[in-house]
Design an enzyme around this catalytic site. Sequence first.
Site, mmCIF file in Angstrom:
data_model
loop_
_atom_site.group_PDB
_atom_site.id
_atom_site.type_symbol
_atom_site.label_atom_id
_atom_site.label_comp_id
_atom_site.label_asym_id
_atom_site.label_seq_id
_atom_site.Cartn_x
_atom_site.Cartn_y
_atom_site.Cartn_z
ATOM 1 N N TYR A 96 -7.438 2.444 5.647
ATOM 2 C CA TYR A 96 -6.614 1.283 5.299
ATOM 3 C C TYR A 96 -6.664 0.124 6.288
ATOM 4 C CZ TYR A 96 -3.425 4.314 7.972
ATOM 5 O OH TYR A 96 -2.877 5.148 8.893
ATOM 6 N N GLU A 140 0.844 -1.207 0.000
ATOM 7 C CA GLU A 140 0.000 0.000 0.000
ATOM 8 C C GLU A 140 0.871 1.247 0.000
ATOM 9 O OE1 GLU A 140 -2.564 -0.094 3.417
ATOM 10 O OE2 GLU A 140 -3.146 -2.156 3.003
ATOM 11 N N CYS A 190 6.885 51.950 -3.396
ATOM 12 C CA CYS A 190 7.778 50.826 -3.671
ATOM 13 C C CYS A 190 7.139 49.996 -4.804
ATOM 14 C CB CYS A 190 7.940 50.017 -2.393
ATOM 15 S SG CYS A 190 8.982 48.581 -2.599
ATOM 16 N N LYS A 246 2.086 4.688 1.511
ATOM 17 C CA LYS A 246 2.132 5.220 2.871
ATOM 18 C C LYS A 246 1.809 6.711 2.787
ATOM 19 C CE LYS A 246 4.994 5.015 7.035
ATOM 20 N NZ LYS A 246 4.716 6.336 7.536
ATOM 21 N N LYS A 305 10.554 3.483 3.734
ATOM 22 C CA LYS A 305 10.493 4.945 3.617
ATOM 23 C C LYS A 305 11.314 5.422 2.428
ATOM 24 C CE LYS A 305 9.756 7.333 7.344
ATOM 25 N NZ LYS A 305 8.731 8.169 7.921
ATOM 26 N N CYS A 339 13.363 49.838 -3.392
ATOM 27 C CA CYS A 339 13.178 51.289 -3.270
ATOM 28 C C CYS A 339 14.100 51.916 -2.231
ATOM 29 C CB CYS A 339 11.722 51.613 -2.950
ATOM 30 S SG CYS A 339 11.277 51.229 -1.259
ATOM 31 N N CYS A 378 15.290 48.260 1.561
ATOM 32 C CA CYS A 378 14.491 47.560 0.557
ATOM 33 C C CYS A 378 15.272 47.450 -0.755
ATOM 34 C CB CYS A 378 13.188 48.311 0.340
ATOM 35 S SG CYS A 378 12.206 47.641 -1.019
ATOM 36 N N ASP A 437 1.135 10.471 3.667
ATOM 37 C CA ASP A 437 1.841 11.336 4.604
ATOM 38 C C ASP A 437 0.864 12.338 5.226
ATOM 39 O OD1 ASP A 437 3.882 12.364 6.025
ATOM 40 O OD2 ASP A 437 4.812 13.444 4.364
ATOM 41 N N CYS A 454 9.199 46.394 4.072
ATOM 42 C CA CYS A 454 9.494 47.701 3.504
ATOM 43 C C CYS A 454 8.278 48.571 3.804
ATOM 44 C CB CYS A 454 9.714 47.595 1.994
ATOM 45 S SG CYS A 454 9.656 49.207 1.199
HETATM 46 S S1 IVH Z 1 -1.087 0.547 8.619
HETATM 47 C C1 IVH Z 1 0.088 -1.153 12.971
HETATM 48 N N1 IVH Z 1 -1.185 1.588 6.249
HETATM 49 O O1 IVH Z 1 2.028 5.294 8.899
HETATM 50 C C2 IVH Z 1 0.149 0.092 12.181
HETATM 51 N N2 IVH Z 1 -0.344 2.929 8.021
HETATM 52 O O2 IVH Z 1 4.396 4.535 10.422
HETATM 53 C C3 IVH Z 1 -0.855 0.042 11.104
HETATM 54 N N3 IVH Z 1 0.253 5.205 7.342
HETATM 55 O O3 IVH Z 1 0.570 5.393 12.088
HETATM 56 C C4 IVH Z 1 -0.713 1.164 10.177
HETATM 57 N N4 IVH Z 1 -0.291 4.988 5.229
HETATM 58 O O4 IVH Z 1 -0.360 6.933 10.282
HETATM 59 C C5 IVH Z 1 -0.847 1.780 7.537
HETATM 60 N N5 IVH Z 1 -1.371 2.393 4.071
HETATM 61 C C6 IVH Z 1 -1.043 2.577 5.360
HETATM 62 C C7 IVH Z 1 -0.543 3.820 5.821
HETATM 63 C C8 IVH Z 1 -0.194 3.951 7.169
HETATM 64 C C9 IVH Z 1 0.169 5.816 6.153
HETATM 65 C C10 IVH Z 1 0.780 5.827 8.574
HETATM 66 C C11 IVH Z 1 -0.082 5.648 9.791
HETATM 67 C C12 IVH Z 1 0.777 4.920 10.784
HETATM 68 C C13 IVH Z 1 2.147 5.252 10.301
HETATM 69 C C14 IVH Z 1 3.116 4.171 10.729
#
Ligand code: IVH
Length: 670
Positions: free
Chosen positions: A225, A113, A430, A115, A312, A409, A406, A117, A424
């Site tokens: 998720y 999946e 300006c 991740k 990551k 000016c 500035c 942010d 300024c």
């Molecule tokens: S599963 C047991 N799935 O990443 C933890 N987390 O570093 C289950 N996050 O706290 C988390 N995308 O805030 C999961 N597809 C994804 C995610 C995801 C982002 C975040 C989430 C979690 C953190 C863990």
Amino acid sequence: MSLFDIKDKMDALVKELNQHSYNYYVLAMPTIADYEFDKKLEELSKLEKEHPEFADADSPTLKVGGEITKTFTTVKHRWPMLSLGNTYNEQDLRDFDERVRKTIGESFEYVCELKFDGLSISLTYEDTRLVRAVTRGDGTKGDDVTTNVKTINNIPHKLKNEEVPPLFEIRGEIFMHRAAFERLNKEREELGEIQYANPRNFAAGTVKMQDSKEVARRPLDCFLYSLNTDKNYFKTHWESLQTLKSWGFNVSGNSKLAGSIDEVLVFIKQWETERFKLSYDIDGIVIKVNSYAQQQELGFTAKSPRWAISFKFKAEEVETILEKVTYQVGRTGAVTPVANLKPVQLAGTTVKRATLHNANEIERLDLYEGDSVFVEKGGEIIPKIINVNMDKRKAGALKIIYPTVCPECQSELIRKEGEVAFYCPNDEACPPQIVGKIQHFIGRKAMNIDGLGDETIETFYQKGLVKHISDLYTLHEKAEELKTLERFGERSIENMLKGIEQSKQMPFEKVLFGLGIRYVGETVAKKLAFGTKNIDKLSIASLEELTAIDEIGQRIAESIIEYFGNPEHLHQIGLLKSYGLQFEAIENEIALQSDKLTGKTFVISGVFENYSREELKDLIESNGGKILSGISAKLNYLLAGDNMGPSKLDKAKKLNIPLIAEGDLLEMLK
Ligand code: IVH
């Protein structure tokens, strides 16, 4: 304590509390416990009451209904919210796979999946209804942010499907799309407000706001998720994801089943580059063992599951040469340093410039001309200089020094107390400030003038055709001169002049916003327009009168008084009036439903269960009551919702003002 000591103490508290709230809201890195914060805020508020002569315009006690005075109810998670172990390279990932295979053998699948942010959220549904939304907090307990989360469009409040488990918790990530982030941050910049570093911090700051109305104005999104239930309804994670989708939840379509770690690595490679095509930020990939039975077999460590891990992405970083630092002057006069770099490829685009934010940032980096610098484009949209490669600093290189005058000016720059930016002050002469102000005036959210764009304004200014907003309205007298300009056909001149003529019908609140008064954004302009009814009253309103208007605090009020104290501004407004622009608010009179509240005054504070603050305000006003902006001895009732600011509460208690709830108000109207 001597008076000097008291003033010092108050100044220090203002500074400290503002820094804490900046860390909390902007950086999303709290540096103080809520309780400590509230105690200090109370102390400051007490001192301000005893010594109003020392009160600071930038005091956090003045920022009600928005950013700071915030406490949420803490809720224990039914299932703890764990975190994930991180990996950063192929070997780490192969080690993880090895450990998994040792426990469950060779026959299994992974779900890959994205991740996302943002910030994780846990949603509880009971009998198909969303009953609670809680932040991760420390993993065991989090903050109840239900009211705010309910403003997110794609989180269903009630499920259509009746066949769902009677109680379940679903988890996901709240985030903000990059485009929305950039737009809102730009708005903040224009209003002279602090900008958020990246979409994640903006989303986190938003979810923790007191005012759900403001939350609703900031578009958040959410991907779900995972599912927690008391019984096992599904055999695999993949199956539960598909089912969640069918229940109406926003589940990402970018997940994939993988039969081996090699397939996982292909998925990772693919998203390492494709992530830049998404409309939101991801910071890695999450890999989960698909079968719930196998997940159970693998179990957990103290902090995280053994059946899942995150990979990551590296924040993309390159080294390049800082050619020079230039300084941009915005329409408000703020002078922002910009690093001009030797062009370099980074995260799919050519980077030539990086933001340096302000003078403090130049100091922090200790920059010299020609330095070799590391530039990163991670969570941040605009590339950022991370640090300097000191080994490559040239002998005799010149230190970069933020200017004292500035760059456009040559006026001496000023820095307002408590602010990081230098300004300024020459707003009348300006050039970039003038051009910026006219561009703001014609902009979509202000006068929305058809047939006129930013570049045209720039050209007109250079040719001496416009120097003030008011000059736009005499352009028709210069039609012949316009025709001599390059790329200016008769047709486009006609269009533009028509657009300008039509703008005379724009309502007062748009004109007011267009004037570009510091801190007067769209919403504030509306409040001022309807609160004072016309420009004449607005221009002579006192600090007390202004702050009595809903949502107008001291900082805004002072800025307005300063603006109208300038004879040139009054002269310009006089001209605009004579050209026929709207300076009177046209408001549908509130139809009085009853006079049950006539003569009674109210302050509304906090978050309510059944009505929004705006609805409550309408309800009070349409029954003859009056809304005051602050708590004073004149006040009859404080209509108190959840999460009210402690300083307000404190003040109301001291003045013996009765607190009433939503239900009490409805009783009064019966
Ligand atoms: S599963 C047991 N799935 O990443 C933890 N987390 O570093 C289950 N996050 O706290 C988390 N995308 O805030 C999961 N597809 C994804 C995610 C995801 C982002 C975040 C989430 C979690 C953190 C863990």
